[in-house]
Motif scaffolding. Structure first.
Motif, PDB file in Angstrom:
ATOM      1  N   GLU A  40       1.257   8.463  -5.584  1.00  0.00           N
ATOM      2  CA  GLU A  40       0.122   8.716  -6.467  1.00  0.00           C
ATOM      3  C   GLU A  40      -1.109   9.198  -5.703  1.00  0.00           C
ATOM      4  O   GLU A  40      -1.985   9.833  -6.283  1.00  0.00           O
ATOM      5  CB  GLU A  40      -0.229   7.431  -7.226  1.00  0.00           C
ATOM      6  N   TYR A  41      -1.183   8.883  -4.407  1.00  0.00           N
ATOM      7  CA  TYR A  41      -2.363   9.228  -3.602  1.00  0.00           C
ATOM      8  C   TYR A  41      -1.908   9.878  -2.298  1.00  0.00           C
ATOM      9  O   TYR A  41      -1.466   9.204  -1.368  1.00  0.00           O
ATOM     10  CB  TYR A  41      -3.206   7.970  -3.313  1.00  0.00           C
ATOM     11  N   ALA A  42      -2.037  11.200  -2.261  1.00  0.00           N
ATOM     12  CA  ALA A  42      -1.578  11.958  -1.093  1.00  0.00           C
ATOM     13  C   ALA A  42      -2.320  11.547   0.171  1.00  0.00           C
ATOM     14  O   ALA A  42      -1.777  11.658   1.278  1.00  0.00           O
ATOM     15  CB  ALA A  42      -1.759  13.459  -1.345  1.00  0.00           C
ATOM     16  N   ASP A  43      -3.563  11.074   0.030  1.00  0.00           N
ATOM     17  CA  ASP A  43      -4.360  10.675   1.200  1.00  0.00           C
ATOM     18  C   ASP A  43      -3.718   9.515   1.966  1.00  0.00           C
ATOM     19  O   ASP A  43      -4.066   9.273   3.126  1.00  0.00           O
ATOM     20  CB  ASP A  43      -5.773  10.266   0.770  1.00  0.00           C
ATOM     21  N   LEU A  44      -2.802   8.807   1.322  1.00  0.00           N
ATOM     22  CA  LEU A  44      -2.166   7.662   1.972  1.00  0.00           C
ATOM     23  C   LEU A  44      -0.891   8.040   2.729  1.00  0.00           C
ATOM     24  O   LEU A  44      -0.172   7.160   3.207  1.00  0.00           O
ATOM     25  CB  LEU A  44      -1.841   6.582   0.937  1.00  0.00           C
ATOM     26  N   ALA A  45      -0.631   9.320   2.865  1.00  0.00           N
ATOM     27  CA  ALA A  45       0.590   9.766   3.551  1.00  0.00           C
ATOM     28  C   ALA A  45       0.654   9.267   4.990  1.00  0.00           C
ATOM     29  O   ALA A  45       1.745   9.047   5.537  1.00  0.00           O
ATOM     30  CB  ALA A  45       0.684  11.288   3.515  1.00  0.00           C
TER      31      ALA A  45
ATOM     32  N   LEU B 288       0.824  -1.206   0.000  1.00  0.00           N
ATOM     33  CA  LEU B 288       0.000   0.000   0.000  1.00  0.00           C
ATOM     34  C   LEU B 288       0.861   1.261   0.000  1.00  0.00           C
ATOM     35  O   LEU B 288       0.517   2.275  -0.616  1.00  0.00           O
ATOM     36  CB  LEU B 288      -0.933  -0.022   1.219  1.00  0.00           C
ATOM     37  N   ARG B 289       1.998   1.185   0.652  1.00  0.00           N
ATOM     38  CA  ARG B 289       2.897   2.345   0.683  1.00  0.00           C
ATOM     39  C   ARG B 289       3.471   2.685  -0.686  1.00  0.00           C
ATOM     40  O   ARG B 289       3.883   3.829  -0.919  1.00  0.00           O
ATOM     41  CB  ARG B 289       4.026   2.088   1.685  1.00  0.00           C
TER      42      ARG B 289
END
Length: 643
Positions: free
Chosen positions: A569-574, A563-564
């Motif tokens: 590509e997806y800032a929400d996953l910071a 997932l990391r």
């Protein structure tokens, strides 16, 4: 890509007919009864691309060619960056007309067919941004003159003719249509088309000298020989031979072996290549390994020959050819002569070929590919009193579309495609699990589940002939189980393989009764809070909650690492950088310390676009023997390996 085709007086097709082929994907099936016109499409493309002899409709004998005007007009979808200069300008004019034309823009006699074209054009718009492509109906008639079918209308006249067209002129004449020749030549040069008929001579087709095999390889024999027998070697051969002749002339004292001309001829490159082709390649035939022996392909059964053609095509395209982005393949009934148990493998192979070439168009009587293909299109061809009817199905959502067709929104369906597709698949599965060398089957919900299972059971795919089939959700698993259960009762004592069906635990649980069959097992994955792990339980067994998807049941450490990889590509996953994995060997649901809001972000990520599949691909690629295997995965493995 070819998205459709206009046929006029070709084989079974009278008058003008528009046959949609695809609205999105390169895996394209043509299905329907015998003699309905499936192979006519494939043969027509062979005539167009490879100048094969035309097979006219019988009515042309009565009307005459000049009156019937047979035509083959493919509709191409071509990226704009593939064309430039004059072909691009011509493509812009033709595409603008194809995209904008309405039924009222064509002659009254063509409007019903134009409506079919418009419906297909609207389906294309749903899946493809036509602003990035040229939509080009461009082909030829029986005299090799250029044709754009009934889109030769006033809109095209206004675009092509300079100045103001003569009053009342509604179509371009043959000389005016000839302006499109540079575009037609360019389009034909972009694509290669290989046609594999049903009744092909397998031994002749698979010889290395054939145009088809060389096209599959992506290189000619001459190109192969140029790389392996360079000009320098031929020069050296000539030098050495001439040296011998000169020595001999000296010894003969006034006599010499010479060519008739003053200039003495040497071996040319093509002379050497032709000799090698005749003496080396021409004597070789395709053989199939049978244990410790090799069996010539002409000695194989009809079904084995059919399989061999697809196996060779797949291997050459995937393993030998450097790129097949412009290759279009037509295959007539790839399941012909095959035992029912081999149909799934055959269609899985042609699906894999379609992933590596530009497009694969096939005709078929086997509908089992409908529920097992995650992407693709199928054109269901039938007839009524007015002529041909073609119902187009996007295989990614075919269940919904077929339901609409059955209620009468499109045409007269020859039968319930849903029932036919499931029946064909079930027959194939049941036929394959009987005998001394049975297949085993793992039936799951979707393509991401297939990706995980294929990674965990890669060894069983070969050692236990395991086939993993995604069917599109828990409701579809229920349907297939019920069909399998009925068939199982009839063949219980003959079944030697195993069939395991696995579904998620959804919020709205799909419930149904299952039997305690030894070799037909239906299970559901569910997170068990008491044991802090994921279990396989019966469909109606407890616990029936919480909602559990396969991602919740994966290795927790690898899940987090995978997932990391999406953080860029997806800032929400910071937030994942701060997540603790307190037990990397545990399943995901119980290995990670996540807040409720963080779980919602992850759920939203998996619900977005193609993320679920892309995650499964990266997870599978990163999986190593050092990662702990979830216990429920080992349960499935044990079930397949246990006698």
């Amino acid at each position: 890509m070819i998205v459709g085709i206009f046929l006029r007086y070709i084989k079974t097709y009278q008058g003008i007919n528009y046959i949609p082929i695809t609205d999105e994907d390169g895996f394209c099936g043509l299905v329907g009864d015998n003699g309905i016109g499936k192979s006519s499409v494939l043969e027509a493309l062979d005539c167009f691309f490879n100048s094969k002899a035309w097979n006219y409709n019988i009515a042309t004998r009565r009307r005459g060619l000049a009156d019937a005007k047979p035509q083959i007009v493919p509709v191409f979808l071509i990226e704009r960056n593939k064309l430039e200069g004059e072909p691009a300008q011509l493509a812009q004019h033709l595409s603008d007309v194809a995209v904008a034309a309405e039924a009222t823009d064509v002659a009254l006699s063509y409007r019903a067919d134009m409506q079919i074209f418009i419906q297909h054009r609207n389906a294309l718009r749903m899946h493809i941004n036509l602003d990035n492509y040229y939509l080009l109906p461009l082909g030829i008639d029986y005299s090799n003159a250029i044709s754009v079918s009934f889109l030769n209308c006033r809109l095209l006249v206004d675009r092509i003719l300079e100045g103001v067209p003569e009053e009342g002129k509604t179509t371009l004449d043959a000389s005016e249509l000839d302006r499109f020749k540079p575009l037609l030549d360019k389009v034909k040069s972009i694509f290669e088309y290989i046609y594999i008929p049903k009744d092909i001579d397998t031994a002749a087709f698979t010889k290395l000298e054939t145009d088809e095999i060389q096209a599959l390889m992506g290189e000619s024999l001459n190109e192969i020989l140029e790389a392996r027998v360079p000009a320098s070697q031929i020069t050296e051969i000539n030098r050495s031979l001439n040296e011998f002749i000169e020595t001999l002339s000296t010894e003969l004292d006034g006599y010499s072996y010479r060519t008739p001309t003053d200039r003495q001829q040497n071996l040319k490159k093509n002379d050497v290549y032709n000799l090698i082709t005749q003496a080396f390649f021409n004597i070789r035939r395709l053989h199939k390994r049978q244990g410790d022996n090799w069996l010539e392909i002409s000695n194989l059964s009809s079904g084995e020959k059919q399989k061999a053609i697809i196996d060779v095509a797949r291997s050459l395209i995937i393993r030998h050819r450097t790129g097949a982005e412009h290759l279009i393949i037509g295959i007539d009934e790839p399941e012909a002569s095959l035992h029912m148990s081999a149909c799934f493998d055959q269609f899985d192979s042609i699906y894999q070929i379609s992933r590596s070439c530009r497009q694969l168009i096939f005709s078929s009587h086997w509908y089992g590919f409908f529920p097992t293909s995650e992407t693709g299109s199928a054109s269901i061809i039938s007839k009524n009193q007015d002529g041909h009817i073609v119902d187009s199905v996007n295989l990614g959502r075919y269940r919904e579309q077929v339901r609409q067709m059955v209620t009468g929104t499109q045409g007269v369906m020859p039968y319930d495609i849903r029932l036919k597709s499931i029946n064909d698949l079930v027959q194939s599965i049941m036929a394959s699990v009987i005998g001394d060398q049975p297949f085993n089957w793992l039936i799951c919900e979707g393509s991401s589940e297939k990706k995980y299972f294929a990674a965990y059971f890669s060894d069983l795919i070969s050692s236990h002939r395991l086939r993993i089939v995604p069917v599109g959700g828990a409701k579809e698993i229920k349907k297939i189980y019920n069909h399998l259960a009925t068939a199982y009762e009839d063949f219980r004592n003959e079944i030697s393989g195993k069939i395991i069906l696995v579904s998620d635990t959804d919020a709205n649980l799909v419930r149904y009764e299952t039997e305690a069959f030894e070799r037909l097992i239906c299970k559901r994955i569910v997170s068990c809070q008491t044991d802090q792990t994921t279990k396989l339980v019966g469909i109606n067994a407890n616990p029936s909650a919480p909602e559990t998807e396969i991602e919740d049941a994966l290795n927790g450490g690898l899940f987090l690492d995978t997932l990391r990889t999406f953080q860029g590509e997806y800032a929400d996953l910071a937030f994942l950088n701060d997540v603790t994995c307190h037990n990397p060997d545990a399943v995901c649901s119980f290995a990670l310390d996540l807040l409720g809001s963080q779980r919602l972000i992850i759920k939203s990520f998996f619900d977005h676009g193609n993320n679920k599949y892309e995650f499964s691909r990266r997870y599978a690629e990163a999986l190593t023997p050092q990662h702990a295997i979830p216990p429920w995965i080992n349960q499935i493995r044990d079930a397949f390996t246990r006698q």
